[in-house]
Design a protein around this motif. Sequence first.
Motif, short mmCIF file in Angstrom:
data_model
loop_
_atom_site.label_atom_id
_atom_site.label_comp_id
_atom_site.label_asym_id
_atom_site.label_seq_id
_atom_site.Cartn_x
_atom_site.Cartn_y
_atom_site.Cartn_z
N TYR A 38 0.82 -1.21 0.00
CA TYR A 38 0.00 0.00 0.00
C TYR A 38 0.85 1.26 0.00
O TYR A 38 0.49 2.27 -0.61
CB TYR A 38 -0.94 0.00 1.20
CG TYR A 38 -2.18 -0.84 0.98
CD1 TYR A 38 -3.23 -0.37 0.20
CD2 TYR A 38 -2.28 -2.12 1.52
CE1 TYR A 38 -4.36 -1.13 -0.03
CE2 TYR A 38 -3.41 -2.90 1.30
CZ TYR A 38 -4.44 -2.40 0.52
OH TYR A 38 -5.57 -3.16 0.29
N VAL A 83 -4.06 3.85 -3.01
CA VAL A 83 -4.47 2.91 -1.97
C VAL A 83 -5.83 2.31 -2.30
O VAL A 83 -6.05 1.09 -2.18
CB VAL A 83 -4.52 3.62 -0.60
CG1 VAL A 83 -5.14 2.72 0.46
CG2 VAL A 83 -3.11 4.05 -0.17
N HIS A 86 -5.54 -0.10 -5.35
CA HIS A 86 -4.93 -1.37 -4.95
C HIS A 86 -5.96 -2.25 -4.24
O HIS A 86 -6.03 -3.46 -4.49
CB HIS A 86 -3.74 -1.11 -4.03
CG HIS A 86 -2.95 -2.34 -3.69
ND1 HIS A 86 -2.04 -2.89 -4.56
CD2 HIS A 86 -2.96 -3.14 -2.60
CE1 HIS A 86 -1.51 -3.97 -4.01
NE2 HIS A 86 -2.06 -4.15 -2.81
N THR A 87 -6.77 -1.63 -3.38
CA THR A 87 -7.81 -2.37 -2.68
C THR A 87 -8.85 -2.90 -3.66
O THR A 87 -9.27 -4.07 -3.56
CB THR A 87 -8.49 -1.47 -1.64
OG1 THR A 87 -7.52 -0.98 -0.71
CG2 THR A 87 -9.58 -2.23 -0.88
#
Length: 233
Positions: A38, A83, A86-87
């Motif tokens: 992250y 972030v 990526h999630t």
Amino acid sequence: MKSTDPLAAAAIILAILFFTFVPDSIQAVGNFAESHPYVMSFLKFAILGTLGEMVALRITSKNYNMPGFGLKPRFIVWGCIGVLIHTAFIIYATGTPNFLHVLGFAIQDNALADGNFMTRLGLAFSISALMNLLFAPLFMLAHGVVSIHIEKTGGSLHGFFSPINIGNILGEIDWKMTWGFVFKKTIPFFWIPAHTITFLLPPDLRVLFAASLGVVLGVILAFASLNSVESPA
């Protein structure tokens, strides 16, 4: 061409090359990226996404930065976008095969990595389509609200962390541009194909490629903005 143009182009190329090759060539950085995905996602998006907005500003205003642009707030916003992206990649890459299985498709474990090309292509397209149809519109709208907030507060960090009047900002959004171009055109014709390619890549390159797409889209949106000004409907 300004004298800063070659420097900006070199900065973009060096940023992409750094994040592409350094994690593989320097063990310490590679281990850090693996241990802190992250953090690396934040940095990749913060650098490349902000560069994309600077390039877009250069196209529309002939400058890479200007008072009120808010370089620091935009850096933070793009890092947070990294972030979230990526999630979303994790959620949709793991959830889509389960969804397809419920629909009756025989999806083998690790099909995205080990399946034949057509299986991988179909699964990558499905992941991209679901993510961009279900997640992307609200995400793009939220990004637009935050961008307007940065502009309205003078691009300062203090203003950026002030309360956001979402109701008023939603009333100021150019819905013709947002719906007619960003949603109706960039999602089906740019983001879904582009993220199909993204999910065909090895996992460690997906976030980098997605961050690089921010530079491309910034240029597309800048030209679209110029066309809308020059040729109003």
